[in-house]
Design a protein around this motif. Structure first.
Motif, PDB file in Angstrom:
ATOM      1  N   VAL A  35      34.224  30.796  48.791  1.00  0.00           N
ATOM      2  CA  VAL A  35      35.383  30.952  47.903  1.00  0.00           C
ATOM      3  C   VAL A  35      34.937  31.512  46.554  1.00  0.00           C
ATOM      4  CG1 VAL A  35      37.182  29.680  46.648  1.00  0.00           C
ATOM      5  CG2 VAL A  35      36.766  29.219  49.070  1.00  0.00           C
ATOM      6  N   LEU A  36      33.829  31.010  46.032  1.00  0.00           N
ATOM      7  CA  LEU A  36      33.297  31.504  44.769  1.00  0.00           C
ATOM      8  C   LEU A  36      33.035  33.006  44.850  1.00  0.00           C
ATOM      9  CD1 LEU A  36      30.309  29.855  42.884  1.00  0.00           C
ATOM     10  CD2 LEU A  36      30.580  32.297  43.025  1.00  0.00           C
ATOM     11  N   ASN A  37      32.325  33.449  45.884  1.00  0.00           N
ATOM     12  CA  ASN A  37      32.001  34.874  46.011  1.00  0.00           C
ATOM     13  C   ASN A  37      33.260  35.735  46.059  1.00  0.00           C
ATOM     14  OD1 ASN A  37      29.251  34.419  46.058  1.00  0.00           O
ATOM     15  ND2 ASN A  37      28.909  35.823  47.735  1.00  0.00           N
ATOM     16  N   HIS A  38      34.194  35.336  46.882  1.00  0.00           N
ATOM     17  CA  HIS A  38      35.439  36.101  46.985  1.00  0.00           C
ATOM     18  C   HIS A  38      36.138  36.167  45.619  1.00  0.00           C
ATOM     19  CE1 HIS A  38      39.005  37.846  48.748  1.00  0.00           C
ATOM     20  NE2 HIS A  38      39.723  36.913  48.142  1.00  0.00           N
ATOM     21  N   ASN A  43      30.408  40.130  48.015  1.00  0.00           N
ATOM     22  CA  ASN A  43      30.522  40.001  49.465  1.00  0.00           C
ATOM     23  C   ASN A  43      29.615  38.870  49.950  1.00  0.00           C
ATOM     24  OD1 ASN A  43      27.853  40.934  49.757  1.00  0.00           O
ATOM     25  ND2 ASN A  43      28.498  43.038  50.051  1.00  0.00           N
ATOM     26  N   GLN A  44      29.380  38.797  51.223  1.00  0.00           N
ATOM     27  CA  GLN A  44      28.553  37.737  51.795  1.00  0.00           C
ATOM     28  C   GLN A  44      27.248  38.275  52.376  1.00  0.00           C
ATOM     29  OE1 GLN A  44      30.314  35.164  50.330  1.00  0.00           O
ATOM     30  NE2 GLN A  44      29.684  34.011  52.078  1.00  0.00           N
ATOM     31  N   GLY A 141      39.589  37.034  33.692  1.00  0.00           N
ATOM     32  CA  GLY A 141      38.773  38.223  33.855  1.00  0.00           C
ATOM     33  C   GLY A 141      38.837  38.830  35.236  1.00  0.00           C
ATOM     34  N   ASP A 142      38.491  40.115  35.288  1.00  0.00           N
ATOM     35  CA  ASP A 142      38.460  40.848  36.544  1.00  0.00           C
ATOM     36  C   ASP A 142      37.173  40.561  37.297  1.00  0.00           C
ATOM     37  OD1 ASP A 142      40.914  42.100  36.044  1.00  0.00           O
ATOM     38  OD2 ASP A 142      39.927  43.692  34.895  1.00  0.00           O
ATOM     39  N   PRO A 143      37.226  40.598  38.631  1.00  0.00           N
ATOM     40  CA  PRO A 143      36.002  40.408  39.418  1.00  0.00           C
ATOM     41  C   PRO A 143      34.963  41.469  39.069  1.00  0.00           C
ATOM     42  CG  PRO A 143      37.946  40.372  40.824  1.00  0.00           C
ATOM     43  CD  PRO A 143      38.396  40.808  39.464  1.00  0.00           C
TER      44      PRO A 143
END
Length: 154
Positions: A35-38, A43-44, A141-143
């Protein structure tokens, strides 16, 4: 019955990019990481680990991506304690590290590019279900852009 609320901040710009993630004590670090990465735009496809405080590579304990943990079972060059993030729950980590509100853990993604984040434990809620799936409940903020735009010279 416990949930944890973490404020995850991008180390290089912590006031402009952060996410609040609530997660139940019975959920794994692997689920939290997904969830954090997304939420931050990653990505994974790379190795990663959670560590202690702000130490990153110098952490005494690392909670590693399951595939990396399995490969290092025969021995690792790193001398600290290692745990499989898919078998370690948020509650287990909190107990192992004796986390209190305002304590922080580190998160390193992609050992080459070293995307560095840290998570501050904002709140422990003893009245919420321990199986609560990780969820972003607040953000700023934006990713990040994990891979830059294609080179227009091609």
């Amino acid at each position: 019955m416990t949930t944890y609320r973490f404020r995850v901040k991008y180390e290089y710009d912590p006031t402009s990019l952060w996410r609040d993630i609530v997660v139940g004590a019975d959920r794994t670090l692997d689920e939290f990481q997904t969830v954090l990465n997304h939420a931050v735009g990653l990505n994974q496809d790379h190795l990663w680990f959670f560590g202690t405080d702000q130490d990153y590579w110098d952490s005494d304990i690392q909670y590693k991506r399951p595939e990396e943990f399995a490969q290092s079972a025969g021995g690792s060059m790193w001398n600290g304690e290692e745990y499989d993030a898919s078998e370690t729950t948020i509650g287990q980590m909190a107990r192992q590290l004796d986390l209190k509100e305002r304590d922080r853990i580190s998160y390193l993604f992609d050992y080459g590019d070293e995307w560095r984040f840290y998570a501050i434990l904002k709140e422990v809620d003893e009245n919420e279900p321990s199986d609560t799936a990780p969820e972003v409940v607040n953000e700023k903020g934006d990713p990040v852009q994990q891979y830059g735009p294609p080179d227009e010279a091609w």
